[in-house]
Design a protein around this motif. Sequence first.
Motif, PDB file in Angstrom:
ATOM      1  N   HIS A 261      -6.930  -7.983  -1.434  1.00 48.63           N
ATOM      2  CA  HIS A 261      -7.933  -7.233  -0.671  1.00 48.63           C
ATOM      3  C   HIS A 261      -8.752  -8.182   0.205  1.00 48.63           C
ATOM      4  CE1 HIS A 261     -10.724  -3.878   0.128  1.00 48.63           C
ATOM      5  NE2 HIS A 261     -11.647  -4.822   0.141  1.00 48.63           N
TER       6      HIS A 261
ATOM      7  N   ARG B 170     -12.440  -4.807  -6.158  1.00 50.92           N
ATOM      8  CA  ARG B 170     -13.524  -4.783  -5.160  1.00 50.92           C
ATOM      9  C   ARG B 170     -14.867  -5.112  -5.807  1.00 50.92           C
ATOM     10  NH1 ARG B 170     -10.889  -0.062  -3.585  1.00 50.92           N
ATOM     11  NH2 ARG B 170     -12.659   1.247  -4.208  1.00 50.92           N
TER      12      ARG B 170
ATOM     13  N   THR C 149       0.815  -1.220   0.000  1.00 53.31           N
ATOM     14  CA  THR C 149       0.000   0.000   0.000  1.00 53.31           C
ATOM     15  C   THR C 149       0.846   1.267   0.000  1.00 53.31           C
ATOM     16  OG1 THR C 149      -0.171  -0.084   2.430  1.00 53.31           O
ATOM     17  CG2 THR C 149      -1.940  -1.120   1.161  1.00 53.31           C
TER      18      THR C 149
ATOM     19  N   ASP D 269      -6.056  -2.159  -0.158  1.00 53.84           N
ATOM     20  CA  ASP D 269      -6.117  -1.768  -1.556  1.00 53.84           C
ATOM     21  C   ASP D 269      -4.688  -1.567  -2.038  1.00 53.84           C
ATOM     22  OD1 ASP D 269      -8.875  -1.800  -1.940  1.00 53.84           O
ATOM     23  OD2 ASP D 269      -9.108   0.225  -1.150  1.00 53.84           O
TER      24      ASP D 269
ATOM     25  N   PRO E 258      -7.758  -1.270  -8.367  1.00 50.95           N
ATOM     26  CA  PRO E 258      -8.241  -1.620  -7.015  1.00 50.95           C
ATOM     27  C   PRO E 258      -9.769  -1.619  -6.922  1.00 50.95           C
ATOM     28  CG  PRO E 258      -6.366  -0.142  -6.862  1.00 50.95           C
ATOM     29  CD  PRO E 258      -6.752  -0.189  -8.319  1.00 50.95           C
ATOM     30  N   ALA E 259     -10.417  -0.655  -7.580  1.00 53.49           N
ATOM     31  CA  ALA E 259     -11.882  -0.625  -7.578  1.00 53.49           C
ATOM     32  C   ALA E 259     -12.449  -1.801  -8.366  1.00 53.49           C
ATOM     33  CB  ALA E 259     -12.384   0.692  -8.164  1.00 53.49           C
TER      34      ALA E 259
ATOM     35  N   VAL F  83      -5.123  -8.113  -7.100  1.00 52.14           N
ATOM     36  CA  VAL F  83      -5.520  -7.080  -6.148  1.00 52.14           C
ATOM     37  C   VAL F  83      -6.804  -7.479  -5.422  1.00 52.14           C
ATOM     38  CG1 VAL F  83      -4.343  -5.238  -7.408  1.00 52.14           C
ATOM     39  CG2 VAL F  83      -6.756  -5.676  -7.873  1.00 52.14           C
TER      40      VAL F  83
END
Length: 216
Positions: free
Chosen positions: A100, A202, A81, A106, A198-199, A96
Amino acid sequence: MSTIFQNGVTIHLHRHDLPAGLALGPVIAVDTETMGLDPRRDRLCLVQLSDGSGVTHLVQFIPTSLGGRGFDAPNLSALLTDATTVKLFHFARFDVAALHNALGIDVAPVKCTKIAAKLVRTFTDRHGLKDLCKELLGVEISKQQQTSDWGAAELSPEQQAYAASDVLHLHALWARLEALLKREGRLELAEACFRFLPARGRLDLMGYDEPDIFHH
């Protein structure tokens, strides 16, 4: 920690976390091994890191009562990070998400050689790590251990060597692909894709991989 030497490569194997104070430079190659290909279901088993010098560090995670969720690896997490350290992946979207899910972090900033390859090598559909290493670097890597049991308590020297091979060439590969991105005027677009990863990870963990919210 245990250390083995394979074909001129030094492989350090750690359990549960990196040692404190380990410095790997401003750009590190990272990969993961899991029990399967669904980051929501399949636990994280191994994280591989390389500074591009031929030395690799493997962090092995042993199962807990949590089933491989909620690992505490403060040194590894801090590195992954760290805003001043670039993390190189091949197919970062999966890694990732897995990191996570297991570590609650992240990972950023990241670069992905698979995305880079797809942006500039539109004349082919061969964007796997093995193909890219052969075509861009003239390096043959073996995928023989790809489907072995990464959840085993003891990893064989062959497994460790395979895991190390997935990060050993990412620095050189990125250098070639970055040059192509610049040549084709797509580096800025690639960087925008990297920032979104990263998004994207998720979203995958939330089940938005199918149906993908970006589809019609």
